[in-house]
Design a protein around this motif. Structure first.
Motif, short mmCIF file in Angstrom:
data_model
loop_
_atom_site.label_atom_id
_atom_site.label_comp_id
_atom_site.label_asym_id
_atom_site.label_seq_id
_atom_site.Cartn_x
_atom_site.Cartn_y
_atom_site.Cartn_z
N ASN A 71 0.83 -1.21 0.00
CA ASN A 71 0.00 0.00 0.00
C ASN A 71 0.86 1.26 0.00
O ASN A 71 0.59 2.24 0.68
CB ASN A 71 -0.92 -0.01 1.22
N ARG A 75 5.03 10.39 -2.50
CA ARG A 75 4.69 11.74 -2.93
C ARG A 75 5.93 12.48 -3.39
O ARG A 75 5.93 13.71 -3.48
CB ARG A 75 4.02 12.49 -1.78
N GLU A 120 10.72 8.79 3.47
CA GLU A 120 9.32 8.81 3.87
C GLU A 120 8.47 9.21 2.68
O GLU A 120 8.41 10.40 2.32
CB GLU A 120 9.15 9.80 5.04
N LEU A 122 5.33 9.35 2.23
CA LEU A 122 4.12 10.12 2.49
C LEU A 122 4.42 11.61 2.63
O LEU A 122 3.54 12.44 2.49
CB LEU A 122 3.47 9.64 3.79
N LEU B 71 4.94 11.94 17.91
CA LEU B 71 4.51 10.79 17.10
C LEU B 71 5.75 9.95 16.85
O LEU B 71 6.67 10.38 16.17
CB LEU B 71 3.90 11.24 15.78
N ILE B 74 5.76 3.58 13.99
CA ILE B 74 4.53 2.80 14.10
C ILE B 74 4.68 1.71 15.17
O ILE B 74 5.78 1.21 15.40
CB ILE B 74 4.17 2.18 12.74
N GLN D 86 -3.60 1.65 9.22
CA GLN D 86 -4.08 2.90 8.64
C GLN D 86 -4.11 4.02 9.67
O GLN D 86 -3.87 5.18 9.34
CB GLN D 86 -5.47 2.67 8.03
N TYR D 88 -2.05 4.81 12.00
CA TYR D 88 -0.76 5.50 12.05
C TYR D 88 -0.53 6.32 10.80
O TYR D 88 -0.06 7.45 10.84
CB TYR D 88 0.36 4.47 12.22
N ARG D 89 -0.90 5.72 9.67
CA ARG D 89 -0.71 6.44 8.42
C ARG D 89 -1.55 7.72 8.40
O ARG D 89 -1.14 8.73 7.86
CB ARG D 89 -1.07 5.54 7.24
N MET D 91 -2.12 9.63 10.83
CA MET D 91 -1.37 10.67 11.54
C MET D 91 -0.41 11.36 10.57
O MET D 91 -0.24 12.57 10.55
CB MET D 91 -0.57 10.07 12.70
N LYS D 92 0.24 10.53 9.76
CA LYS D 92 1.19 11.07 8.78
C LYS D 92 0.44 11.91 7.75
O LYS D 92 0.93 12.95 7.30
CB LYS D 92 1.93 9.94 8.08
N GLU D 93 -0.72 11.42 7.35
CA GLU D 93 -1.50 12.16 6.36
C GLU D 93 -1.88 13.53 6.92
O GLU D 93 -1.82 14.53 6.22
CB GLU D 93 -2.76 11.40 5.98
#
Lengths: 673, 233, 135, 243, 164
Positions: A71, A75, A120, A122, B71, B74, D86, D88-89, D91-93
């Motif tokens: 997934n 960017r 990273e 994202l 943060l 993960i 998702q 966690y992702r 949070m990144k988003e």
């Protein structure tokens, strides 16, 4: 302060503070970068149509989304807008078109960016995306270790177009890293290090102590690392090693051999040459270096042990790559006599080979050391447990710098690659009491190993992205032929399918389709040099005629490739088999720059003078059509010959027959050369 | 109050704006005359509330602009960060766990605290509290000393110094307040403190101390570190 | 309340606004530097690997034309390090000679064509490496 | 007639704003008791209670941070999926893609800390001002429950980003709950929806954090404030000579 | 902030605008701007900046695969690609009635909707049932490799077949 004024002030501050985040948003750097890209595109575009594409660009976050690949969302193209835009070839960063490699720039939708470069994906700001801060969770791969990205998907030992990665993986296997560290795919790895059982009969205490202090100093080809042992440690370990009982049959063989009369050193010297020992061993810096250096062999091992070992190396070390030569008893005595005369360290103390008088207390301490340093990981004995001695390396390439223990190394930048490089070059420098030994890798090897380590991910990439090249069937016949193959350790040098060593340039996988049986039998019995330029050659192992015939028959039966035609001329018009035309092709293609026919031509490729005697026409034809099909690293270029041209060339080469009186080189002639 | 009540009857409430209340003599509410000044809620209170809200938002926004919420990477169930710290308001509890068995620190003590807080308004001592030493007796002195020493010994047995030390200090302060009514202003202030206030202060000091230690003074393996010492997670 | 006091108060407010907003928007100063395109280390590395494998036997380690196979070649392999030669040939010329061989570009047939063995990407990488051999 | 006056004359306007704009004490009173949100206030308040030292505004700050939390929390829910990985992702988003996402998340996080902090201080203020005395006993109990709910809200929100901090904070916390005698194991099992901190736990914490606990908090806060009003307004420090 | 306790002398502000009025107006105006701005920023916040949606285009193989009468159903993309007598065209497979996915009945050479019995012919015209409109025709182009590329996001004029 009057309340009204306070209200006005706090309301204004309220407004101002709430406005900060939207303002910050509006000024995000990628927006100005996209504006610059637009300007650059308009300046570089060569047509109105191309320019309009740039003019119409909206400022927006760009992304590559690959649901099938973890997934992944990359960017990077939000700023690196020109990665697949030919207009941007050679443009300044971040707009430059991606340099061409196997997967780029056409495959971005399939692979994205972070699959190879990490970072990273994202993120939409430079520092976050590149992971430049010291404790970033996803730093980009440094350019020097870029090929570690290839290794994430390409899990084979050798990866085409990733030379550093391949070198790193090969170096790790050679250095025996997998003996101590568990790594996916190397569960079955076993070190080639010799077992210790015969050490007391082989050498002396002084030598063992020298060796333990620094193996590379004793033998530059040594694969054993330097454990940086103290003097006491060395004495204790040596005592332990000499306290191990030697199996009676080996001890007896060594004792008998040492009682034998001395041999003839001059004969031994000749034999040494024609047995091509330096194909694996080194003498005076010459040789392949994949086996111990022999310069001081007579100072390393006792005469009796050497004789007994050469007669039956497999009894001493079942895993050795050394073949069991069919020497006569006298031959071996001659060889060892030559060693004692010439291949010895004349400065070494006399007592270097004197056995050590074992002190049991020291030996027990040595045993503890032996276990403590995990020596059993390579030198297989009774100690071996189920688990690897060192920490697992799976996932080491995904470790975050912040989770690493830099210990005493305050001089290092806090990055994973710096940590790994330092671990490899000076493992004990991080803290006291560490066990990993020091390998003497050169900077090139270090870079390659770090590349290989960084390619080890914690979780494998998903199935469609995992690439392991298809394994070729690698059947080694059992029974008598298998015994012969094992005795002469054919697999040490030759490849059978995907198995075997790479010292020989002639894989045996399809040897049966390649050479004629009769030639093969005579070659096995008395190998001649086929490619004079190569230092590695087939040794004369004195294979007997029945053995050679059995082996040749097996090769002719099993090791054939169905795609190689028996007779390529079958069903073709006679004009296609015109040797005259073939000879003309031979000249115009410049084959003679590498090959010899008669007396003229280069020495790079094998001489073709006896092509018909040696090679089958089907092979010659198949080879000419596509040399790289048979071995990817064949140097002979693919000329892109038409079918007919290949046939004609084959026809010409098949007219070349070894002169009947051609001297079958005798040992004396060869050694005289 | 014995004058007869004059009653006026009317159907027009505008013309006769009187209200009549009849009550029994013995049930009159005690109405205290007050000279308290009252002001209109709007705008006096509302504007202040608005300003207060704005100041809260301004403060939070400044914090949000300059400090990012943490943060980390993960969640990874196989890699425990060292130290694994809970949010700050639980670090006092986590610090307690360092000294006491889990059932004590994790269940017994928090439960006691909650029960203690709930019963405060129902305990007589809290409602009537006068200064602790307003009445003295030898018994009070002895039992207080005993309780302080017993608590110190109990927590000392677990070498939980962040509890023992405040206990002793507060115990000493309580004793110092004795007979302080006529002494220096300082001691007079201490003298005025009631028993419930002493106990609450004791609890607050300990809770704050444990939390501060948990937040700033604990490093890998819950070992003691100084806040200025760098440690790597 | 005179005008200057008003103005002072507005200035104060404006200053407050600036103080609050500016730290939030450190706009990355991003300038497009005019750097000439240069080959990546990866290209050099790939080029070196291919050169070592396929070219070195004749052209030699340093490109001087003194490889182990060169001694009986006539004409002799080209000296690739020669600055004059490097200057004369464009990248496209070099790539073409590698692709089509000596006979393809009207020179000695002893230089074989590599266009069927190497792909364009690999040939470009070899050209990059050959450029690095310039003395 | 200006446009403003015309608007104020329409029946629609008059149905919404029932009184004129003149600044009279009558209208000021009407503002308070015709507004659902303001009518927890009396029309007049003691002037003394406006003093800063009377309450230090601690209850008010707690309430203000709660309002900030509700506003930011609702907005954050638009970009949050309670699933692994998702969450966690997301949070990144928020950080990388959603405009102002990181600001809202920061605001939410710091407001949560502020709320816990001021709630504790508020409780201490009430204690030392002896404002728990009758008739306010029960409101004190509600306050204690509110403090617990606030802590639970903060704690359940802690897991939602699904980062290392969250995961291990929750692991430690739920293991503490496990120590309770007899029912500890069961509490933990219920809380986590399983035996390990997994996606089930994330979903449970999400529902607790976004629905169950906020509803409880809102109800209790309403009662709490209503009772303050009914018990005679905020009580400051005890006055000398008065019981 | 001790001045907070200063009482407001509201009663004596009557008359012409004063400095006090100015402060109140400035404060109210700032609050109003902040409220309006928050509204706009909230709307901007709610507008997604990236989408995780499958691409609207898909590759439908070579035009040579579609001789007259060949109908291929692309399930993931909800489209039919059909070889007609003069060329290739693509139809949306979403029924125009209530959005069910239609199916191709090879025995009847018709497209049928399983939900309410609508029927279409191979050009998408309604032959039966409640469907109000014919099935839309989708844009079809050719990529560099000569394969058909259908874009389900672009509706084109009916009857515009793709001729390779």
């Amino acid at each position: 302060m009057p309340l009204r004024r306070l209200f006005a002030l706090s309301s204004l501050a309220f407004l101002a503070v709430l406005a900060v985040s939207p303002v910050k948003n509006a000024l995000r750097p990628y927006r100005s970068i996209q504006a610059q890209y637009k300007a650059l595109g308009l300046a570089r575009a060569t047509s109105m149509k191309a320019a309009s594409v740039y003019a119409d660009r909206q400022i927006a976050i760009q992304q590559i989304w690959i649901p099938k690949f973890d997934n992944r969302v990359d960017r990077c193209t939000t700023c690196h807008l020109g990665v697949s835009d030919t207009v941007m070839a050679g443009a300044p960063e971040p707009f430059r078109m991606h340099v061409a490699t196997y997967h780029t720039p056409g495959d971005f939708p399939r692979f994205g960016c972070t699959a190879c470069h990490a970072g990273e994906g994202l993120a939409t700001s430079k520092d976050d995306a590149h992971g430049t801060s010291p404790d970033s969770s996803a730093p980009m791969r440094p350019a020097a270790y870029m090929e570690s990205g290839c290794g994430r998907c390409h899990q084979s030992e050798t990866v085409d177009e990733a030379p550093t990665l391949s070198y790193g993986r090969a170096t790790m296997a050679k250095a025996g890293c997998y003996a101590c560290h568990a790594v996916r795919g190397h569960e079955d790895f076993r070190s080639d290090a010799p077992p210790f059982v015969s050490i007391a009969s082989k050498t002396g205490g002084a030598w063992v102590e020298q060796w333990l202090a620094d193996p590379k100093k004793v033998d530059p080809n040594a694969t054993m690392p330097n454990f940086q042992l103290s003097k006491d440690d060395i004495t204790e370990l040596a005592n332990y090693l000499f306290s191990l009982p030697v199996p009676p049959q080996l001890e007896q063989a060594v004792e008998q051999a040492s009682a034998e009369p001395a041999g003839n050193s001059a004969n031994g010297k000749v034999l040494f040459r024609e047995s091509m020992c330096i194909t694996c061993h080194t003498v005076d810096g010459k040789g392949n270096g994949s086996a111990p250096e022999l310069n001081h062999i007579a100072t390393r091992a006792t005469r009796g042990w050497l004789i007994a070992f050469i007669r039956n190396p497999h009894a001493f070390n079942p895993k050795t790559k050394m073949p069991q030569y069919s020497f006569s008893d006298q031959d071996v005595r001659d060889l060892v006599a030559y060693f004692e005369d010439e291949l010895r360290d004349f400065d070494a103390p006399k007592e270097i080979l004197d056995p050590l008088r074992v002190n049991q207390t020291l030996a027990d301490k040595g045993h503890e050391l032996f276990k403590n340093y995990g020596c059993f990981s390579c030198h297989v004995g009774t100690e071996r447990g189920g688990e690897r001695f060192g920490p697992d390396l799976d996932g080491i390439g995904d470790r975050r710098a912040s989770s690493l223990d830099f210990g005493k190394r305050t001089d290092l930048p806090h990055t994973l690659d710096a940590w790994l490089a330092a671990k490899i070059s000076a493992p004990r420098s991080f803290a006291d009491g560490l066990k990993m030994p020091k390998f003497s890798f050169d900077p090139e090897q270090r870079r390659a190993i770090v590349t290989a380590l960084l390619s080890m991910s914690s979780a494998p990439v998903p199935e469609p992205y995992r690439y392991i090249p298809p394994q070729q069937a690698s059947v080694v016949p059992a029974g008598q032929v298998g015994e012969i193959v094992d005795r002469y350790r054919c697999l040490s040098c030759h490849q059978f399918g995907s198995r075997g060593g790479d010292i020989s340039t002639a894989p045996l996988t399809f040897e049966g389709s390649k050479v004629n049986r009769d030639w093969l039998v005579s070659y096995l019995m008395l190998p001649t040099s086929i490619r004079p330029l190569l230092p590695e050659r087939m040794p004369i192992m004195k294979i007997s005629k029945p053995e050679a015939e059995k082996l040749a028959d097996a090769i002719e039966t099993f090791y054939v490739d169905p795609s190689i035609p028996e007779n390529p001329f079958a069903g073709r018009p006679a004009a296609d088999a015109d040797p005259k035309e073939g000879e003309r092709l031979y000249t115009t293609l410049g084959c003679r720059s590498c090959h010899i026919i008669g007396s003229s031509g280069g020495y790079y490729g094998p001489p073709l003078t006896d092509t018909h005697t040696r090679l089958k026409p089907g092979w010659v034809y198949s080879y000419l059509m596509n040399p790289q099909k048979w071995r990817a690293d064949i140097r002979c270029p693919n000329y892109g010959l038409t079918d007919t041209d290949a046939l004609r060339l084959t026809a010409y080469l098949e007219t070349l027959v070894a002169a009947p009186a051609a001297p079958t080189a005798t040992a004396e002639q060869r050694s005289a050369r | 109050m014995s004058a007869p009540i004059e009653l006026i009857e009317s159907n027009d409430p505008v013309a006769v704006p009187w209200r009549v209340a009849l009550m029994r003599r013995d049930s009159r509410p005690a109405v205290r005359e007050s000279d308290e000044k009252y002001v209109m809620t709007f705008p006096h209170l509302i504007v202040r509330e608005i300003i207060m809200f704005q100041l809260v938002v301004i403060g939070l926004s400044l914090a949000a602009i300059f400090f990012d919420a943490p943060l980390e990477s993960i969640a990874n169930p196989v890699e425990t960060p060292n130290p694994a710290k809970a949010p700050w308001y639980f670090l006092g509890l986590q610090e307690l766990l360092h000294y006491f068995p889990p059932v004590v620190a994790g269940v017994l003590m928090p439960a006691l605290v909650v029960i203690g807080l709930v019963v405060i308004p129902y305990a007589r001592v809290n409602l009537e509290a006068g200064p602790l030493w307003a009445t003295h007796s030898r018994g009070k002195l002895a039992s207080l000393t005993l309780v302080v020493l017993a608590l110190s010994l109990l927590f000392g047995a677990f070498s939980c110094w962040p509890i023992v030390i405040p206990t002793l200090i507060i115990g000493a302060a309580m004793l110092a307040a004795r007979n302080g009514e006529q002494a220096s202003p300082w001691r007079r202030a201490l003298w005025r403190v009631t028993l419930p206030e002493w106990i609450m202060t004791w609890f607050v000091v300990i809770a704050a101390l444990l939390t501060i230690i948990g937040v700033f003074f604990r490093g890998p393996g819950w070992s003691w570190v100084w806040p200025w010492e760098q440690f790597r997670a | 309340m005179n005008a200057s006091a008003h103005a002072r108060r507005f200035l104060l407010l404006a200053a407050l606004l600036v103080v609050l907003i500016v730290p939030g928007c450190h706009r990355a100063a991003h300038t497009v530097a005019a750097a000439p395109p240069r080959p990546t280390q990866y290209q050099v590395e790939i080029g070196r690997t291919i050169y070592k494998h396929d070219c070195q036997a004749c052209h030699g380690d340093t490109g001087a034309g003194d490889g182990s196979n060169s001694f009986n070649l006539d004409p002799h392999p080209r000296d690739l390090g020669d600055p004059a030669f490097q200057k004369k040939k464009s990248d496209a010329d070099l790539a073409d000679a590698i692709r089509r061989g000596g006979s393809g570009v009207g020179l000695s047939a002893l230089m074989p064509p590599w266009g069927h063995t190497l792909n364009d990407r690999q040939i470009d990488a070899v050209v990059v490496y050959v450029r690095s051999l310039k003395r | 007639m200006t446009t403003g006056e015309w608007i104020r004359g329409t029946s629609v306007y008059r149905s919404v704003i029932r009184h004129g704009l003149e600044d009279t004490n009558r209208n000021r009173s009407l503002i308070i008791f015709e507004n659902l949100f303001l009518h927890v206030h009396p029309v007049k308040v003691r002037e003394r209670s406006l003093r800063f030292t009377h309450t230090f505004w601690l209850g008010g700050i707690t309430l203000a941070s709660m309002l900030v939390l509700i506003a930011t929390g609702i907005l954050l829910m638009f970009y949050y999926h309670p699933s692994v990985p998702q969450a966690y992702r997301d949070m990144k988003e928020l950080q990388y893609v959603v405009d102002d996402g990181v600001f809202l998340r920061n605001l939410h996080r710091w407001a949560a800390h502020l709320m816990v902090f001021t709630a504790v201080l508020h409780m201490l203020r009430v204690f030392y001002h002896r404002a728990y005395r009758p008739p306010r006993q029960f409101n004190w109990v509600i306050g204690v429950v509110l403090l617990l709910v606030t802590l639970l809200l903060s704690y359940t929100g802690y897991l939602l980003p699904w980062d290392q901090l969250a995961f291990w904070g929750v692991s430690v916390g739920t293991n503490m709950a496990k120590q309770a005698p007899l029912i500890g194991e069961r509490i933990r099992f219920f809380l986590l929806g399983g035996n390990i901190v997994s996606e089930n736990a994330l979903l449970r914490f999400y529902v607790l954090h976004c629905v169950v606990l906020p509803v409880a908090l809102l109800l209790l806060v309403s009662i709490h404030i209503w009772r303050v009003r009914k018990d005679g307004g905020v009580q400051g420090p005890p006055e000398e000579g008065r019981q | 902030m001790p001045d907070l306790d200063t009482t407001l002398d509201i009663e004596d502000d009557e008359g012409k605008p004063t400095r006090r009025d100015f402060f109140v107006q400035a404060g109210v105006a700032a609050c109003a701007v902040a409220a309006a701005g928050s509204g706009i920023v909230t709307l901007d916040y709610l507008k997604p900046k990236v989408l995780f949606e499958p691409p609207t285009t898909f590759v439908a193989g070579s035009p040579l695969d579609y001789s007259d009468g060949v109908v291929r159903f692309y399930k993931d993309n909800k489209a039919f690609v059909i070889g007609g007598p003069t060329g290739v065209y693509a139809l949306s497979a979403v029924c125009t009635h209530l959005g069910c996915i239609t199916r191709y009945k090879s025995d009847e050479k018709a497209i049928a909707c399983p939900c309410h019995g609508s029927r279409y012919d191979l050009e998408g015209n309604v032959t039966h049932g409640p469907a109000p409109r014919p099935l839309p025709w989708l844009d079809i182009t050719e990529d560099a490799a000569g394969n058909l590329v259908v874009d389900t996001g672009i509706v084109i004029a009916r009857g515009k077949v793709f001729r390779p």
